[in-house]
Design a protein around this motif. Structure first.
Motif, PDB file in Angstrom:
ATOM      1  N   THR A 520       0.852  -1.190   0.000  1.00  0.00           N
ATOM      2  CA  THR A 520       0.000   0.000   0.000  1.00  0.00           C
ATOM      3  C   THR A 520       0.883   1.233   0.000  1.00  0.00           C
ATOM      4  O   THR A 520       1.784   1.358   0.835  1.00  0.00           O
ATOM      5  CB  THR A 520      -0.926   0.034   1.221  1.00  0.00           C
ATOM      6  OG1 THR A 520      -1.657  -1.195   1.296  1.00  0.00           O
ATOM      7  CG2 THR A 520      -1.903   1.198   1.131  1.00  0.00           C
ATOM      8  N   GLY A 521       0.635   2.127  -0.948  1.00  0.00           N
ATOM      9  CA  GLY A 521       1.464   3.317  -1.075  1.00  0.00           C
ATOM     10  C   GLY A 521       0.671   4.598  -0.942  1.00  0.00           C
ATOM     11  O   GLY A 521      -0.509   4.669  -1.312  1.00  0.00           O
ATOM     12  N   TYR A 522       1.337   5.624  -0.403  1.00  0.00           N
ATOM     13  CA  TYR A 522       0.759   6.954  -0.228  1.00  0.00           C
ATOM     14  C   TYR A 522       1.808   7.980  -0.666  1.00  0.00           C
ATOM     15  O   TYR A 522       3.000   7.806  -0.405  1.00  0.00           O
ATOM     16  CB  TYR A 522       0.405   7.230   1.237  1.00  0.00           C
ATOM     17  CG  TYR A 522      -0.324   6.121   1.958  1.00  0.00           C
ATOM     18  CD1 TYR A 522      -1.707   6.177   2.141  1.00  0.00           C
ATOM     19  CD2 TYR A 522       0.366   5.018   2.470  1.00  0.00           C
ATOM     20  CE1 TYR A 522      -2.372   5.166   2.821  1.00  0.00           C
ATOM     21  CE2 TYR A 522      -0.294   4.007   3.141  1.00  0.00           C
ATOM     22  CZ  TYR A 522      -1.663   4.085   3.317  1.00  0.00           C
ATOM     23  OH  TYR A 522      -2.316   3.082   3.993  1.00  0.00           O
ATOM     24  N   GLU A 523       1.340   9.058  -1.289  1.00  0.00           N
ATOM     25  CA  GLU A 523       2.293  10.087  -1.711  1.00  0.00           C
ATOM     26  C   GLU A 523       1.608  11.434  -1.806  1.00  0.00           C
ATOM     27  O   GLU A 523       0.471  11.545  -2.266  1.00  0.00           O
ATOM     28  CB  GLU A 523       2.911   9.725  -3.062  1.00  0.00           C
ATOM     29  CG  GLU A 523       3.972  10.712  -3.555  1.00  0.00           C
ATOM     30  CD  GLU A 523       4.694  10.195  -4.791  1.00  0.00           C
ATOM     31  OE1 GLU A 523       5.135   9.028  -4.766  1.00  0.00           O
ATOM     32  OE2 GLU A 523       4.801  10.944  -5.781  1.00  0.00           O
ATOM     33  N   ILE A 524       2.306  12.467  -1.370  1.00  0.00           N
ATOM     34  CA  ILE A 524       1.867  13.846  -1.556  1.00  0.00           C
ATOM     35  C   ILE A 524       3.071  14.622  -2.060  1.00  0.00           C
ATOM     36  O   ILE A 524       4.195  14.426  -1.578  1.00  0.00           O
ATOM     37  CB  ILE A 524       1.300  14.452  -0.256  1.00  0.00           C
ATOM     38  CG1 ILE A 524       0.800  15.879  -0.511  1.00  0.00           C
ATOM     39  CG2 ILE A 524       2.322  14.425   0.875  1.00  0.00           C
ATOM     40  CD1 ILE A 524       0.008  16.451   0.655  1.00  0.00           C
ATOM     41  N   GLY A 525       2.841  15.464  -3.063  1.00  0.00           N
ATOM     42  CA  GLY A 525       3.987  16.160  -3.634  1.00  0.00           C
ATOM     43  C   GLY A 525       3.579  17.394  -4.395  1.00  0.00           C
ATOM     44  O   GLY A 525       2.399  17.720  -4.539  1.00  0.00           O
ATOM     45  N   LEU A 526       4.589  18.083  -4.910  1.00  0.00           N
ATOM     46  CA  LEU A 526       4.366  19.277  -5.713  1.00  0.00           C
ATOM     47  C   LEU A 526       5.407  19.356  -6.811  1.00  0.00           C
ATOM     48  O   LEU A 526       6.494  18.778  -6.721  1.00  0.00           O
ATOM     49  CB  LEU A 526       4.385  20.537  -4.848  1.00  0.00           C
ATOM     50  CG  LEU A 526       5.671  20.885  -4.070  1.00  0.00           C
ATOM     51  CD1 LEU A 526       6.672  21.658  -4.935  1.00  0.00           C
ATOM     52  CD2 LEU A 526       5.333  21.702  -2.827  1.00  0.00           C
ATOM     53  N   ARG A 527       5.042  20.083  -7.864  1.00  0.00           N
ATOM     54  CA  ARG A 527       5.970  20.380  -8.944  1.00  0.00           C
ATOM     55  C   ARG A 527       5.872  21.858  -9.259  1.00  0.00           C
ATOM     56  O   ARG A 527       4.780  22.376  -9.435  1.00  0.00           O
ATOM     57  CB  ARG A 527       5.661  19.531 -10.175  1.00  0.00           C
ATOM     58  CG  ARG A 527       6.662  19.723 -11.314  1.00  0.00           C
ATOM     59  CD  ARG A 527       6.351  18.844 -12.509  1.00  0.00           C
ATOM     60  NE  ARG A 527       6.750  17.464 -12.265  1.00  0.00           N
ATOM     61  CZ  ARG A 527       5.912  16.450 -12.176  1.00  0.00           C
ATOM     62  NH1 ARG A 527       4.627  16.678 -12.278  1.00  0.00           N
ATOM     63  NH2 ARG A 527       6.342  15.222 -11.969  1.00  0.00           N
ATOM     64  N   ASN A 528       7.025  22.525  -9.339  1.00  0.00           N
ATOM     65  CA  ASN A 528       7.060  23.975  -9.505  1.00  0.00           C
ATOM     66  C   ASN A 528       7.870  24.348 -10.736  1.00  0.00           C
ATOM     67  O   ASN A 528       8.923  23.769 -11.002  1.00  0.00           O
ATOM     68  CB  ASN A 528       7.670  24.642  -8.262  1.00  0.00           C
ATOM     69  CG  ASN A 528       7.827  26.144  -8.431  1.00  0.00           C
ATOM     70  OD1 ASN A 528       8.862  26.611  -8.869  1.00  0.00           O
ATOM     71  ND2 ASN A 528       6.800  26.887  -8.078  1.00  0.00           N
ATOM     72  N   ARG A 529       7.349  25.356 -11.492  1.00  0.00           N
ATOM     73  CA  ARG A 529       8.034  25.848 -12.692  1.00  0.00           C
ATOM     74  C   ARG A 529       8.110  27.378 -12.679  1.00  0.00           C
ATOM     75  O   ARG A 529       8.088  28.007 -13.745  1.00  0.00           O
ATOM     76  CB  ARG A 529       7.277  25.401 -13.946  1.00  0.00           C
ATOM     77  CG  ARG A 529       7.290  23.905 -14.205  1.00  0.00           C
ATOM     78  CD  ARG A 529       6.337  23.560 -15.343  1.00  0.00           C
ATOM     79  NE  ARG A 529       6.400  22.151 -15.685  1.00  0.00           N
ATOM     80  CZ  ARG A 529       7.202  21.637 -16.612  1.00  0.00           C
ATOM     81  NH1 ARG A 529       8.024  22.418 -17.264  1.00  0.00           N
ATOM     82  NH2 ARG A 529       7.189  20.356 -16.862  1.00  0.00           N
ATOM     83  N   SER A 530       8.222  27.982 -11.521  1.00  0.00           N
ATOM     84  CA  SER A 530       8.179  29.439 -11.435  1.00  0.00           C
ATOM     85  C   SER A 530       9.439  30.105 -11.968  1.00  0.00           C
ATOM     86  O   SER A 530       9.422  31.285 -12.302  1.00  0.00           O
ATOM     87  CB  SER A 530       7.936  29.872  -9.982  1.00  0.00           C
ATOM     88  OG  SER A 530       8.946  29.353  -9.139  1.00  0.00           O
ATOM     89  N   ILE A 531      10.554  29.391 -12.038  1.00  0.00           N
ATOM     90  CA  ILE A 531      11.776  29.916 -12.629  1.00  0.00           C
ATOM     91  C   ILE A 531      11.891  29.363 -14.041  1.00  0.00           C
ATOM     92  O   ILE A 531      11.821  28.147 -14.251  1.00  0.00           O
ATOM     93  CB  ILE A 531      13.013  29.535 -11.795  1.00  0.00           C
ATOM     94  CG1 ILE A 531      12.899  30.125 -10.383  1.00  0.00           C
ATOM     95  CG2 ILE A 531      14.300  29.992 -12.469  1.00  0.00           C
ATOM     96  CD1 ILE A 531      14.019  29.698  -9.460  1.00  0.00           C
ATOM     97  N   ALA A 532      12.068  30.214 -15.009  1.00  0.00           N
ATOM     98  CA  ALA A 532      12.115  29.799 -16.403  1.00  0.00           C
ATOM     99  C   ALA A 532      13.192  28.735 -16.612  1.00  0.00           C
ATOM    100  O   ALA A 532      14.352  28.923 -16.241  1.00  0.00           O
ATOM    101  CB  ALA A 532      12.385  31.001 -17.304  1.00  0.00           C
ATOM    102  N   GLY A 533      12.780  27.618 -17.193  1.00  0.00           N
ATOM    103  CA  GLY A 533      13.723  26.550 -17.487  1.00  0.00           C
ATOM    104  C   GLY A 533      13.919  25.554 -16.371  1.00  0.00           C
ATOM    105  O   GLY A 533      14.483  24.484 -16.592  1.00  0.00           O
ATOM    106  N   LEU A 534      13.475  25.864 -15.146  1.00  0.00           N
ATOM    107  CA  LEU A 534      13.685  24.986 -13.990  1.00  0.00           C
ATOM    108  C   LEU A 534      12.392  24.268 -13.620  1.00  0.00           C
ATOM    109  O   LEU A 534      11.357  24.895 -13.400  1.00  0.00           O
ATOM    110  CB  LEU A 534      14.180  25.796 -12.789  1.00  0.00           C
ATOM    111  CG  LEU A 534      14.298  25.016 -11.461  1.00  0.00           C
ATOM    112  CD1 LEU A 534      15.353  23.920 -11.571  1.00  0.00           C
ATOM    113  CD2 LEU A 534      14.621  25.968 -10.304  1.00  0.00           C
ATOM    114  N   THR A 535      12.457  22.972 -13.551  1.00  0.00           N
ATOM    115  CA  THR A 535      11.371  22.159 -13.009  1.00  0.00           C
ATOM    116  C   THR A 535      11.880  21.485 -11.748  1.00  0.00           C
ATOM    117  O   THR A 535      12.865  20.738 -11.784  1.00  0.00           O
ATOM    118  CB  THR A 535      10.920  21.092 -14.014  1.00  0.00           C
ATOM    119  OG1 THR A 535      10.453  21.714 -15.204  1.00  0.00           O
ATOM    120  CG2 THR A 535       9.808  20.243 -13.421  1.00  0.00           C
ATOM    121  N   THR A 536      11.226  21.769 -10.643  1.00  0.00           N
ATOM    122  CA  THR A 536      11.612  21.150  -9.378  1.00  0.00           C
ATOM    123  C   THR A 536      10.396  20.461  -8.779  1.00  0.00           C
ATOM    124  O   THR A 536       9.281  20.993  -8.818  1.00  0.00           O
ATOM    125  CB  THR A 536      12.192  22.188  -8.393  1.00  0.00           C
ATOM    126  OG1 THR A 536      12.651  21.527  -7.203  1.00  0.00           O
ATOM    127  CG2 THR A 536      11.167  23.240  -8.020  1.00  0.00           C
TER     128      THR A 536
END
Length: 718
Positions: A520-536
């Motif tokens: 059983t798996g659980y995950e919470i996360g985010l992805r941000n692209r507020s800086i041009a060219g950077l995906t974190t």
């Protein structure tokens, strides 16, 4: 609300979902130079959010990668997670690597290493798992499963040595058991590799390097009738730094005919692979410290093996007014002969402890799915329905040997194992900032074992149903939030399910193993692209397993163990600084523990706490290109009470090259730049050298990292 045409919407969903990276997608859908058409692709998403998984554009830093068009394969990445993504073939090939499977270290947080000869399957680590040769990471190539059930050398054994990296068009990866197309072996994650259908230029490549490394590769592609014919052949020789040379000899070939596109087309592919080698397996640390053994030496110079794999596969896709239909099928014949000696003279002081593991099988199966696109009270909606099936007919054996000569049999079984799965996924875009996925997957297994020990013959059945849930919020301030939940499982070696007596092998015990083991798996996360060219992206995850599969040194197999729980955090960064310069940085920290009480201890052996990597890639189509990669593999407990631990491994690999206008490229790879005296893998178990007590000694046993090596590659595109 903007509503695109059905075909345009499905083109985006299927192209991204089928593992098409930006290079392949542009080749099929965009005019040269991008422009308005590229912007329109961002607009026409109905349910999917492809931008969340889009690899940032970046340079190509490989002498041998020519790009091309990728056909249909992979999963439908409609509702994403913070830890899922797609890699282009260029990104995969930008990495200087020792062996083919290591290109998958482009997947954030994944370690791909080796503890034996080069012809043996890699060892994998991900999210606090020692995945051995594939126990809980599901690997696929062009829709064919690579994990082997009820295998002689461990459940889930997945051999990537036949991979031709330059043919990889895209890699899709998932972490956790949250996706309906992922079933057996996918609790920690899944990786789907898609080969190219065609290449814009033919390729001829030659490499030479340290320790007897030689490689020759040819890829040719040409129009034929209404489609394309692609042929590839890859041959390699390698001795390695070992006192007893690996003497690796392998060849891998591919022939593919394809027509049409990702939405309406088909392909037929044949693959053939053969390899033989001598193995320097892990060695006891005490023998090296005492001077009895060289760091690159062996205690049994006859360890090694041979393997072969032949496959025929096909895929088909069609689009109509209701959506997309896809189907694929495959048949594979594989054989492995493996000779190992992990405990030396512990079990047999006279003849030694070498054993022969034999695995011969024919497996076949396929998948069919349909994606219905419509609406729910005016809201964009997709429903995906699919079925999967697989059958393995296996001969699996274990024999005692001396210098590869048969001495006595332990077991020689015939196994028929079959499974079928049905899955449904409903995806709805409720608002501009809310998407959901709700689905389930049902799996059923049946197996029959005919053993040379009659008491261990029998039949087994099991089934499992798992929910899959996903929620995406945003974007707000260029940030999306993800919540995922899902059930998964792995199957156990069915011989351990039917066995009632121990045929002098630790593969079995008096307590029968369960056939299917839930997770059983659980995950919470985010992805941000507020800086041009950077995906974190940042993901917090938890995974509970009802029974862990652990490596057993005396038999060289995996064996069911206790229930476990893992908590962890994963941080991934991709930064396209300019079109010719990109940066990467990943960090995974995991806490892995047995979740039941046992006085022996609660640490999961071989579970990595910290995995980190960083890289820089630069280059343009012509001129200089290069890559520098750092990989950190943190210390790990080797036994349950944590009193014996491994040391960390930090490796730095580099590449520098130049691409000329006439289509010639030259590159130099330098592997282990700092000449680190580190270990590829470390275990702790009881073994015995001659002159030691009869009960043996527990000690670290390790397989060292190869010393600094250079490899020169010259490639021509024509």
């Amino acid at each position: 609300m903007f509503r695109p045409s059905l075909r345009a919407s499905l083109a985006l969903v299927v192209s991204w979902g089928c593992g098409l990276g930006p290079a392949a997608l542009r080749a099929q859908a965009l005019p040269p130079g991008g422009g308005p058409a590229e912007a329109r692709l961002e607009e026409i998403s109905v349910v999917a959010a492809p931008a969340a998984a889009t690899p940032a554009p970046g340079p190509s830093a490989s002498a041998g990668y020519v790009g091309g068009v990728t056909g249909v394969g992979g999963a439908l990445l409609a509702v994403d997670s913070a830890s899922a993504g797609i890699l282009t073939g260029a990104q995969v090939n930008n990495r200087p690597v020792t062996r083919p499977g290591e290109v998958l270290e482009a997947v954030p947080g994944l370690i791909v290493t080796q503890h034996s000869g080069e012809g043996k399957a890699n060892q994998f680590f991900l999210r606090g798992f020692n995945l051995d040769h594939g126990t809980d990471i599901a690997l696929f190539l062009d829709g064919m499963p690579l994990n082997m059930r009820t295998h002689a050398h461990g459940q889930g054994y997945a051999d990537l040595n036949f991979l031709i990296p330059e043919l990889v068009g895209a890699v899709e990866f998932h972490k956790g058991p949250y996706f309906v197309r992922d079933g057996d072996f996918a609790s920690a994650g899944s990786v789907r590799i898609d080969y190219l259908d065609s290449v814009p230029k033919n390729l001829a490549l030659t490499s030479i390097g340290s320790f007897g490394y030689k490689r020759a590769l040819n890829i040719v592609s040409a129009p034929l009738a209404e489609g394309n014919l692609l042929l590839a052949a890859d041959a390699q020789l390698y001795d390695g730094p070992w006192v007893v040379p690996d003497a690796l000899r392998k060849i891998s070939t591919v022939a593919r005919y394809s027509q049409g596109t990702a939405l309406d087309g088909f392909s037929v592919t044949g693959m053939a692979y053969a390899s033989r080698w001598t193995a320097t397996n892990q060695i006891p640390e005490r023998a090296v410290v005492s001077g009895q053994l060289d760091r690159y030496g062996t205690l049994n110079p006859t360890d090694g093996g041979d393997t072969s794999r032949f496959s025929l596969s096909g895929r088909f896709s069609a689009t109509d007014a209701t959506g997309v239909t896809r189907a694929s099928a495959y048949i594979v014949r594989s054989q492995l002969n493996l000779f190992n000696d992990f405990t030396y003279v512990l079990n047999d002081p006279v003849n030694g402890d070498q054993f022969h593991q034999l695995d011969q099988r024919i497996l076949g199966g396929g998948e069919a799915l349909h994606i219905f696109q419509g609406d729910l009270f005016g809201l964009p909606m997709e429903n995906e329905i699919g079925v999967q099936t697989r059958t393995d007919s296996i001969r699996v054996g274990l024999f005692n040997t001396t210098n590869r000569q048969f001495r006595s049999g332990v077991l020689d079984d015939r196994v028929l194992e079959t499974s079928a799965a049905f899955y449904v996924d409903n995806r709805v875009r409720w608002t501009d900032w809310l998407r959901t996925s709700l689905g389930f997957r049902a799996d059923g297994f049946y197996a029959s074992v005919v053993s040379d020990t009659p008491a261990n013959s029998g039949k087994a059945r099991d089934a499992i149903v798992n929910p899959k849930l996903g929620l995406v919020l945003g974007p707000w301030f260029d940030t999306e939030l993800y919540v995922n939940y899902g059930g998964g499982f792995h199957s156990n070696d069915v011989r351990g399910v039917t066995a009632t007596v121990d045929p002098t092998s630790s593969l079995f015990n008096t307590t029968r193993s369960p056939f299917l083991v839930p997770s059983t798996g659980y995950e919470i996360g985010l992805r941000n692209r507020s800086i041009a060219g950077l995906t974190t992206s940042l993901a917090l995850f938890r995974l509970d397993f009802a029974s862990e599969n652990l490596f057993q040194g005396d038999s060289g197999t995996t064996e069911p163990s206790r229930p476990t729980r893992r908590f962890g955090v994963e941080w991934t960064n991709r930064y396209a600084v300019t079109p010719w310069l990109s940066l990467e940085g990943d960090l995974t920290v995991t806490n892995a523990r047995f979740s039941d009480y046992d006085p022996v201890g609660n640490r999961v052996p071989e579970a990595p706490t910290t995995i980190a990597s960083a890289g820089i890639t630069f280059g343009e189509p012509l001129g200089w290109f290069g890559s520098l990669r750092f990989r950190y593999f943190g210390p790990r407990p080797l036994i349950e009470d944590n009193t014996i631990r491994s040391r960390p491994t930090a490796l730095l690999n580099g590449r520098i090259g130049y691409a000329f206008e006439n289509g010639i490229s030259v590159s130099l790879d330098i592997l282990n730049l700092t000449n680190a005296k580190a270990d590829q893998i470390t275990y702790a178990y009881v073994s015995r050298l001659r002159g030691e007590p009869a009960e043996g000694l527990i000690d670290r046993v390790f397989h060292p990292v190869e010393p600094t090596a250079v490899r020169l590659t010259v490639a021509g595109r024509f």
